[in-house]
Structure formats: C-alpha cells, structure tokens
Design a protein around this motif. Structure first.
Motif, mmCIF file in Angstrom:
data_model
loop_
_atom_site.group_PDB
_atom_site.id
_atom_site.type_symbol
_atom_site.label_atom_id
_atom_site.label_comp_id
_atom_site.label_asym_id
_atom_site.label_seq_id
_atom_site.Cartn_x
_atom_site.Cartn_y
_atom_site.Cartn_z
ATOM 1 N N ASN A 248 0.834 -1.198 0.000
ATOM 2 C CA ASN A 248 0.000 0.000 0.000
ATOM 3 C C ASN A 248 0.877 1.260 0.000
ATOM 4 O O ASN A 248 0.536 2.279 -0.602
ATOM 5 N N HIS B 42 -3.240 4.183 -5.461
ATOM 6 C CA HIS B 42 -4.064 4.240 -4.254
ATOM 7 C C HIS B 42 -4.239 5.659 -3.736
ATOM 8 O O HIS B 42 -5.003 5.867 -2.798
ATOM 9 N N HIS C 260 -6.769 9.037 -0.724
ATOM 10 C CA HIS C 260 -6.375 10.222 0.049
ATOM 11 C C HIS C 260 -7.082 11.503 -0.417
ATOM 12 O O HIS C 260 -6.860 12.568 0.145
ATOM 13 N N PHE D 247 -3.878 11.580 7.421
ATOM 14 C CA PHE D 247 -3.616 11.126 6.048
ATOM 15 C C PHE D 247 -3.360 9.620 6.012
ATOM 16 O O PHE D 247 -3.971 8.883 5.250
ATOM 17 N N ASN D 248 -2.431 9.138 6.870
ATOM 18 C CA ASN D 248 -2.057 7.723 6.813
ATOM 19 C C ASN D 248 -3.057 6.812 7.521
ATOM 20 O O ASN D 248 -3.044 5.602 7.306
ATOM 21 N N ASP E 169 -4.809 4.858 5.116
ATOM 22 C CA ASP E 169 -4.057 3.696 4.613
ATOM 23 C C ASP E 169 -4.299 2.478 5.502
ATOM 24 O O ASP E 169 -4.428 1.354 5.021
#
Ligand SMILES: Cc1cc2nc3c(=O)[nH]c(=O)nc-3n(C[C@H](O)[C@H](O)[C@H](O)COP(=O)(O)OP(=O)(O)OC[C@H]3O[C@@H](n4cnc5c(N)ncnc54)[C@H](O)[C@@H]3O)c2cc1C
Ligand code: FES
Ligand code: FES
Ligand SMILES: [Fe+2]
Lengths: 339, 453
Positions: free
Chosen positions: B210, B216, B220, B356-357, B360
């Motif tokens: 990822n 991907h 985001h 942000f992460n 993920d």
C-alpha cells in the motif's frame, strides 16, 4: 588376528579382530560397528572409510570392483564392503556412531508430472506416523509395487520440505519403475521407501565457490543441495549449476531452474543440449563444455552427478585445472539392470 | 512400520497448501511471517530508559530488550528452560545479566550464555548453552534490531545501512531530482527523527504494498490535510515509460527500487471524463517513493519540503504488523529542531501521520481477508499501475536473507489460544508488546469460587 580400530565423528571407536578372506563390512557389522552400508557391492559409497595416511589396514578384495577412483585410493579411502583386513591399523568414518540407520517408510503419491520429454517429477508425502530423515543429496530405494524389485532415486527436495519428498525420474522405455510410474501409478497410491543412503551431500562451506555439474536426472540430488543452501542462514557461496541433456526438450524443469536462479543472487545457471535445435539461453554442448574452466579456482568444491562418462570426464577436467580430488563429490546412477 | 497397521494420509490441510502453484515470486508468497535476518526498528530510544526491559515480537520471534549502562541489548524472549517470556516480569540482579523470573536461569546480556541459575548455581548446564542474541544499533532516536534465525552467524551480520534507504547526496547523480537534491537520511549528522508506531491488523505485505501503490492515492482525495492545503494530488499516477522504476541492488548496499514519480516516466491522472471527476487543488505537492528490503518506504519531499517520511511495516504475526512512520529532517540548530518539533506536534502528527495515513490503515485492513487464506495472491486481477507491487515482490524474492517460518511456540501462532481469547474478552487486542504481569499477587479473574466459609 590383526586388530582394526574404527573411529566415528562422535569420538566413539570400536575394535574389530578380523582375518582376511571376508568382507570387512560383514565382520565389522557382526561386531556391532555401525558402518553405513547399502549395496554391499562396492558401488554406493555408503561404507566409505578413510585412513590417516595413504594406506591402512584394508586392501581391496581380489576380483571385486569398486566405484573409487585411483586418486581416492591414493588418498586412503576405502570401501569396507569390498575390502579385507591385511594389517593392523585405524579407519575413520565421517559421521557419528549413533546416527539412526536406514529405515522404511510408507508414502502417498501426491503427483507425477512430466518435467522434460523423458523425465517425470514424482512427489510423495510420508504417511501419517512415518518418517525418514535424510541429508540433502542422499537417495532412497523405492519398491516397485507388485514386484520384488527396488530402484534407487535421489531426492530433489531438501530435508525441511519433509514430510513431502520429490524425485526427478528418467523414464526408460520398458523399464520396470518407468512403466509403473507412467502407466499405473496415480495420486494417493502408496509406495514403500527405504533409506536414506549415500554419502553425496553438501560440504556446508559457505565461502568456497560451489560448482554443480549435472547430466540428466543427475540434477535431482543437486536440486536438493541447492534448496538446502537456499535455506541455510547467513551469506551464501558463489554457485554455478551446469545441466546438460541430450536435447533441449530433455532439459529438466528449465523454467523452475531459472526461477531458482532469480531467487538466489549468487547462483548462475548454464543449460546445454548436445543435439537438437539449440536456441536462446541453451548452449550447444554438454554440462562440461558449458563451464568456463579458466574461472574455476582450486578452492572450488565440485558436485557431479550423472552418467559414468560425465563423472569421469568432469573429475579429470577438474583435477587438471587444480581442484583437489578431495573437493570433488560425485554420485553415480548405476543401471539397475536385471537384478 | 508393521503392514498390519493401516497406512493413513496426514492432514489434508497441509497438502492443499503444498499443492499451490509455484509462482514467479513464490518466496514472497511464502513469507507470511515476514523475512528474517534483516534490520527492523524495535522501539524509539525514549521508550527504553536506563534499566528498562521491554518485550516485543518481530516476524514471529519474541525479543526482550534491556538498556544497561546506556547500551541496549536484545535477546530471545523465550527462556531456554521452559519457554517463559523473560519480559513478562523483568528480573535483573546486575547490569551484565537478565534472569528468568520463573526458575532463575540467568543469561549474559552480551553473549546470551547461561551464566548461572539463581537457585542452582552448580548445575552442569551452566556455561554450556545460550539464548540467541540480536545485534542492536541505535541511531537518531530509534533502536534497530537485527532479527535473525538462531543459526545466523555473527560474522555475516550486515551493517544497518544495507537495510535502510539510499543516502544522498552520494546517490544524487544516479537518482537526481531538481526539487530535492539531497533528501535527509536517518544516518546523516544533525538529523532529527520524529514519529509514531502502532499495530495494524493486516499482513505486513499488504501494508507494505500500500505504501508505494501509485494508484491508491485516490483514497487520500478527501483527507483533511489535502483539502486544507488545496493540494493537487492526482487521482492516480500511471507508468508512462519502460524505465519508470529503477532497481538498485549493489553488493554491500540497500536492495530496493526507485519510482521516478513526477517525471515524464509517470503520468499523473487529474481527470476522469467518464465519471466527470477532476482534481480541484491549486498547490502542487510533488514527492518520490522508493522501497527497500526488508520493507522500508522512503517518501522524499513529504509531507513538506526538506522532510522525508520513512515507513516500516514490521511483521509481528502473519496477521498483524507494527506500522512505523518517522519524519526525518536536517536540523542543524536547536532553533530549527524546536520549530520542527512544534510543527510535528501541531500539524504532521495529527494531520499527516494520523489523518492522512490513517486511511491507509483502513485500506490495508480492508484487503486482509482477501489475502489471509493465501488465495488472494492467485485471484487478484492486476492492472498496469500494479507494476510497482509486482517488481517489489520479485525483488523481495531475490534479496531476502531468509523466510520466517511459522514460529514454534510464539504468541499469535495459535489464533484461538485460551490466553488470546481471554485477552480479547478483556479488551486487549493482539499486539506488539508483551503482556506484563503487574501484580504477581493478583491473577485477576472474575469467576473465582470459594467454599468452606
Ligand atoms: C544411487 C543411485 C541413485 C539414483 N538416482 C536416480 C535418480 O535420482 N533419478 C533417476 O532417474 N534414476 C536414478 N537412478 C537410477 C534408477 O535407480 C534406475 O536404475 C532407473 O530409474 C531405471 O529403472 P527402471 O526400473 O525404470 O528400469 P529397469 O527395468 O531397471 O531397466 C530398463 C532398461 O534400462 C537400462 N537401464 C537401467 N538403468 C539405467 C540407467 N541409469 N541408465 C541407462 N540405462 C539404464 C537397463 O539395463 C534395462 O535395459 C539412481 C541409481 C542409483 C544407483
Ligand atoms: S555398502 Fe559398500 S559400496 Fe555400498
Ligand atoms: S522457564 Fe525460565 S528459568 Fe525456568
Ligand atoms: Fe497512502
């Protein structure tokens, strides 16, 4: 009667009183000395012993052939089963005295797949409750079902693939095992294995360059050794694998070998064929002509497995370029014939 | 074996597994529990004070860390006697050893040797056996451990730099970028590293892939930091040239691959006419990613100029990983360090490393079930942007130093163990740290029954 002392790597030693006129192996086994053995006919090298110097207490029995090379004899190697006692002295064996000997195990056939025009890969799994330890490079005897015969085959898998084992088997027209494997055998059939046998095994050196020379299904034990090296912890030695077959179509599992090469950064692969339309990465020639011997150093350890002619030519060539005979290991697939 | 006994097959499960098709990157597919014989981050330096002991697990290997006289030592966290985790209830009588709290087997921190047994000091076993030790390096506030198999020789332990991203400017000629001529490295002088780590519930490979997946970034699109800054983050970035990725694998150096993002080798997609979707941002936010064995991500020029984001997806079990996010910046003065720290606390940690992460983490978890039983690796239907993942899988198949076996006797091997189920019922999910015994006099159970009073 002369006394022979047999020494094992675990420090154990056994004294044997013996007279000439009888195979030393027989006498020693009677005395309970755990010398490995299998063929008892001077072929398989299982009963190999070494003297401290060039000569020792044993001499070859008259009229008995042995698979030792002259240089082996000069270096004081002897096969107990075809030798007899002629003087007192010491003989050394490269394994511990208490190691379990060959045993019998049942297994189930998982698959039989063609991996070349004249060879199959036989994959089996040990039956529940059965086990068979081995060192990579060794072989087992497989009983041919519904016959009283056995055939010897070298594993192409490594010990840590157990309980699964696989063999690369050349299919000979009219051969007993060949016919069984190609016309009768099917998944889930039961086979009986006995083993392990043989002294063909990886030296364990991770620094010396390793040269593997295979003719035909001689690739099988070499694959096993390569898998062991792939699994070993630590830096890997530089390795070359040269496989030669009669025709490009007879090359065994070339795609798989290329994969192995891509997974082992220190392995380089040479494929060659003597006849037929040679193209791409396959060279014209044999497992020996495909090797650049000018790059072979005396530190090299060489493993040769294949037909008699290949073993003799390889040994000669390797000694010529300065590889000491003690660094050359070989395994012969002696023809089973009518026995 | 007697012929009278029936000959039976072993369990069918094992067989199904071994019949799996040999894949171009089979070693990677086999690395469910991760790769061993590599350097991994274990803790931040400030998580292990003088005298502290912590227990963690990496690639199925339980590891106990102890700091003594400032130096960090790492040993196998599984007593050779009866397998107890030393870290569960730390016991240390001096600065040279750590003792097992159960029967007092006492191990030398440096060598792992069994130095003595607390209540049995003349036993012949003493001096004749040892616990595996793990080499340790501490740089820029991170403790790295070389997680090895028991028989991996000391002399073959590579320097930490072999398992860290490429350094600049020494690689600037080979991998130039006009906007960030020399990204900071953890190993540089005057570098400050600030970050977080936490446990994610997915296989480490899913997480790792990822990190550098160029398609991907769609997930985001709606992140706060993107919208608040009016960033132009493409809908996707597709490979536009045969040299879009460069593999580097020099002897003695890191083994990995560089993605030439935001050069003409990759095409950013800003609009999809079929769906009438458009990127509305105004401010470009350029970056470049590379991935290095054993699964280290470097995002250059992210989340701001002059900063590099490092990530690790350290396998704990086959279905959990420790997710490390570390921002690295050159701070030559204490003033610049203070500024970076302030911005880390107020912006980067909440909006980048978390906000942000975090999306993920959601995405990785969403993939987990598809891959968990091994069939996903065969069923996935790939497109051109997946070139990055496939090259990585091949590279990892070639350059790993060992595949971690399903660990014998370690936490998380048995998914339904009674201890695991109890912990879960008590609200503790399977994680990275050992479950310490904080009150030896109190085995806290709700269902104690008494009689006779
Ligand atoms: C230590 C050892 C390890 C071996 N490992 C392998 C292995 O890994 N893979 C493998 O394929 N074979 C191996 N062999 C050879 C194998 O044991 C059999 O000899 C071979 O498979 C033939 O068996 P068969 O029953 O099919 O043919 P058979 O019925 O034995 O023979 C059929 C015909 O072929 C001839 N013949 C037999 N063997 C050979 C041979 N090797 N070369 C040429 N002609 C032959 C016979 O003389 C006969 O005319 C090994 C042999 C030994 C001694
Ligand atoms: S047992 Fe002596 S050579 Fe086979
Ligand atoms: S289990 Fe550690 S000393 Fe007994
Ligand atoms: Fe992301």
């Amino acid at each position: 009667m002369p006394v022979v002392s047999c020494h094992f790597t675990d420090g154990a030693s056994f004294e044997v009183d013996a007279d000439s006129g009888e195979s030393f192996l027989e006498v020693a086994l009677r005395h309970g000395v755990p010398i490995r053995n299998q063929c008892r006919s001077g072929t398989c090298l299982s009963c190999l012993g070494r003297y401290a110097a060039g000569s020792g207490p044993l001499s070859p029995r008259p009229g008995r052939p042995s698979s030792l090379l002259p240089v082996d004899k000069e270096q004081g190697k002897a096969l107990c089963c075809v030798s007899e006692v002629t003087s007192e002295g010491d003989i050394y064996f490269d394994y511990p005295s208490d190691e379990a000997g060959p045993s019998e195990a049942k297994c189930f056939i998982d698959s039989i797949e063609w991996i070349a025009s004249d060879a199959v890969k036989l994959t089996v799994e040990l039956a529940d409750g059965d086990w068979l330890d081995f060192r990579s490079g060794q072989y087992v005897e497989i009983a041919v079902p519904d016959s009283s015969r056995c055939r010897s085959y070298s594993m192409c898998t490594a010990p840590n693939d157990l309980p699964q084992l696989a063999f690369m088997v050349r299919i000979l027209a009219g051969g007993l095992m060949s016919e069984y494997l190609t016309t009768i055998a099917k998944p889930d059939d039961v086979l009986t294995l006995r083993g392990p046998f043989g002294g063909f095994a990886w030296s364990g050196s991770r620094s010396a360059p390793q040269l593997f020379i295979a003719g035909g299904t001689g690739l099988s034990p070499i694959c096993s050794i390569l898998h062991e090296i792939r699994n070993v912890a630590g830096a890997k030695p530089p390795m070359t694998l040269s496989l030669g077959c009669a025709t490009p179509e007879a090359l065994l599992a070339p795609d798989y070998l290329r994969l192995l090469e891509s997974w082992m950064p220190t392995l380089s692969l040479r494929l060659s064929a003597e006849f037929g339309d040679v193209e791409g990465a396959v060279m014209r020639g044999n497992a020996l002509t495909a090797i650049d011997f000018s790059a072979v150093t005396p530190q090299t350890e060489a493993y040769v497995c294949g037909p008699e002619g290949l073993i003799n030519a390889a040994t000669k060539k390797l000694v010529e370029v300065g590889v000491p005979a003690t660094n050359i290991y070989y395994e012969r697939f002696v023809a089973s014939g009518a026995t | 074996m007697s012929d009278k006994q029936p000959v039976r097959r072993r369990s069918q499960a094992k067989r199904a597994n071994s019949e799996a098709v040999q894949n171009e990157y089979q070693p990677y597919v086999d690395a469910e529990w991760g790769f061993v014989n590599h350097w991994y981050p274990a803790l931040f330096s400030n998580e292990l004070g003088e005298g502290d002991v912590e227990g963690i697990q990496i690639a199925g290997i339980q590891i106990v860390l102890r700091r003594a006289n400032g130096k960090v030592y790492a040993l196998k966290d599984q007593c050779i006697h009866r397998g107890v985790r030393l870290s569960a209830k730390p016991m240390c009588f001096n600065k040279e050893t750590i003792s097992c709290w159960y029967h007092g087997f006492t191990f030398n921190l440096e060598s792992g040797n069994l130095d003595t047994i607390v209540g049995n000091p003349d036993d012949p076993l003493i001096g004749n056996t040892n616990l595996t030790t793990y080499p340790v390096e501490e740089v820029a506030g991170l403790i790295f451990v070389f997680v090895r198999s028991d028989d991996y020789p000391d002399e073959d332990v590579p320097p930490l730099s072999e398992d860290l991203p490429l350094r600049f400017p020494e690689n600037s000629d080979r991998f130039p970028h006009p906007l960030w001529p020399a990204s900071p490295s953890l190993l540089d002088e005057s570098v400050v590293a600030l970050g977080i780590h936490r446990t994610g519930e997915a296989n480490w490979r899913i997480a790792c892939e990822n990190g550098f997946d160029n398609a991907h970034i769609l997930v985001h699109k709606d992140n706060t930091i993107v919208q608040a800054n009016n960033w132009v983050l493409p809908l996707g970035i597709r490979p536009a040239s045969e040299d879009c990725i460069t593999v580097f694998d020099d002897a003695g150096g890191p083994k990995g691959m560089m993605q030439w993002l935001f050069t003409d080798r990759w095409e950013p997609i800003l609009e999809n006419k079929t769906l009438d979707v458009k990127v509305e941002g105004l401010n470009s936010r350029l970056y470049r990613t590379s991935v290095i064995m054993p699964g280290v991500l470097l995002v250059e020029n992210w989340p701001e100029e002059g900063i590099a984001q490092y990530e690790w997806y350290v396998p704990i079990t086959d279905d959990t990983y420790e997710y490390w996010e570390v921002l690295v910046k050159h701070c030559p003065t204490s003033e610049s360090e203070e500024q970076f720290t302030y911005r880390f606390d107020t912006v980067f940690q909440p909006l980048a490393l978390r906000g942000f992460n975090d999306c993920d983490l959601h995405a990785r978890e969403a993939m987990q079930d598809f891959y968990a039983d091994g069939t996903g690796w065969q069923k996935e239907q790939l497109v051109e942007t997946d070139i990055s993942a496939i090259m990585w899988r091949k590279l990892a198949s070639r350059h790993n130093r060992g595949i971690a076996p399903p660990p014998p006797g370690a936490q998380g091997r048995d998914k339904a163990s009674s201890i695991r189920l109890r912990n879960v019922s008590e609200g503790k999910s399977p994680g990275y740290y050992v479950e310490k015994i904080d009150d030896l006099n109190n085995f806290n159970r709700t269902s104690v029954r008494q009689k006779g009073r």
